[in-house]
Motif scaffolding. Structure first.
Motif: not given
Length: 314
Positions: A121-125, A213-224
Motif C-alpha cells: 500500500a505504501y508503494d502504491r501511495f 489495516f489503518l496504515l493501508v486505509c490512510v494510504s488508500y485515502a491519500c491515493i483516492a
C-alpha cells in the motif's frame, strides 16, 4: 484445568472441518483441486515476475513475487493436513512438535503477509501521490530492505505467539476442535489459567492487525484523493486500475482474521469455515485477481507459458 500429576500430551488430534465427514471423498477432491490450483497459480505468478527482467525490477511486482511465495507456503501449512484428515482418522493426529511447528509457520506466514500488504500500500501511495520522488524513495535497495523487514517482523511476531502458547503445560485432553493447530483452539487444552495469554494475544494480534489495516486505509485515502485530482478520465482509470487488485486482496485478507481473533463469542465451527477462506481460498484468488486485472502481468505470463510450451515441443 490444573496440571497435577497427569502425563504431558505428546500428540494432538485435529477434529478437522465441520460437516465434512459425511462426504470425505468429495471434500478431499475439492480441497485437493483448490490446493493444486493454488500452487499452480502462485508458482506461475512467481515465475513470471522472476523471469521477466522488466517486472522484477519494479517494486510492485517484486512485492507480488513475495506475496505469491507466501500464499503457496500458507496453503501448504494447512491444506495437506486437512487432506490427510479426510483420508482417515490416523491423518488427524499431529505430534506435539508438529503442532508447535504448524502454529509457528501459520502465524509467521500470516503476519508476514499482513506486513507485506502494508508495504504494498505504501508503494502504491508513493507511485501515485509522489510520482516524481518514487524512483528515488523506492529504490531497488529500499525495496529489498522492506521485503526483508516483513519476513523478519513476521518471524518475531510468530515466535512470540508460539512461545506464549506452548510455555503452558498440556496434560490432556488432546482433541483440538479445529482443522489446524491455532492459538484459540490449542489454548483451550492447556492445564493452566489462560486468561493472561488471551489478553496478550488480543493486544498483540489486535495491535498488529489494526495498525497495519489503518496504515493501508490512510494510504488508500491519500491515493483516492490524488486520483480525484487527475483531470482526465483515462488518467483516473489507469491510476485506479493499478490499486484495485491490491485493495481487493486487502479486504479479502483482513476480514476473516478479525472475525476469528477479535470475536471471542464465535464458535469453532464458524471459525473453521472462515479460516479456510483465507488459508485455502484467498491464496487461490490472489494470482487470478492480479493477473486478470493487470495488462503487464497478462502479457508477461503469456511469454512465460509460451516459452515453456515451445521448450516442450523442441
Amino acid at each position: 484445568m490444573k496440571p497435577g500429576n497427569q502425563t504431558p500430551v505428546t500428540e494432538f488430534i485435529l477434529e478437522g472441518l465441520p460437516n465434512t465427514r459425511e462426504l470425505p471423498s468429495l471434500f478431499f477432491l475439492l480441497f485437493l483441486l483448490l490446493y493444486l490450483l493454488t500452487l499452480l497459480g502462485n508458482t506461475l505468478t512467481l515465475l513470471t515476475v522472476v523471469r521477466d527482467s522488466r517486472l522484477h525490477a519494479l517494486p510492485m511486482y517484486c512485492f507480488l513475487g513475495h506475496l505469491s511465495f507466501l500464499d503457496a507456503c500458507l496453503s501448504s501449512v494447512t491444506v495437506p493436513k486437512i487432506l490427510a484428515g479426510l483420508v482417515g482418522p490416523g491423518g488427524r493426529a499431529i505430534s506435539f512438535g508438529g503442532c508447535v511447528a504448524q502454529l509457528y509457520a501459520f502465524h509467521f506466514l500470516c503476519s508476514t503477509e499482513c506486513f507485506l500488504y502494508t508495504v504494498m500500500a505504501y508503494d502504491r501511495f508513493l507511485a501515485i501521490c509522489q510520482p516524481l520522488r518514487y524512483s528515488v524513495v523506492m529504490s531497488r535497495k529500499t525495496c529489498l530492505w522492506l521485503a526483508a523487514g516483513t519476513w523478519l517482523t513476521g518471524s518475531i511476531h510468530a515466535a512470540i505467539q508460539a512461545f506464549l502458547t506452548f510455555r503452558l503445560p498440556y496434560c490432556g485432553p488432546n482433541q483440538v476442535e479445529y482443522f489446524a493447530c491455532d492459538i484459540p483452539a490449542v489454548l483451550k487444552l492447556a492445564c493452566a489459567d489462560t486468561a493472561a495469554n488471551q489478553v496478550i494475544i488480543l493486544i498483540n494480534i489486535g495491535a498488529v492487525g489494526t495498525s497495519c489495516f489503518l496504515l493501508v486505509c490512510v494510504s488508500y485515502a491519500c491515493i483516492a484523493y490524488a486520483i480525484l485530482k487527475i483531470r482526465t478520465a483515462q488518467g483516473r482509470q489507469r491510476a485506479f486500475s493499478t490499486c484495485s487488485a491490491h485493495l481487493t486482496l486487502v479486504l479479502l485478507y483482513y476480514g476473516p482474521p478479525v472475525f476469528i481473533y477479535l470475536h471471542p463469542s464465535s464458535s469453532q465451527a464458524s471459525d473453521g469455515v472462515v479460516a479456510v477462506f483465507y488459508t485455502a481460498v484467498t491464496p487461490l484468488l490472489n494470482p487470478f485477481i492480479y493477473t486478470l486485472r493487470n495488462k503487464e502481468m497478462k502479457k508477461a505470463l503469456r511469454k512465460v507459458v509460451g516459452g515453456q510450451t515451445l521448450s516442450l515441443h523442441a
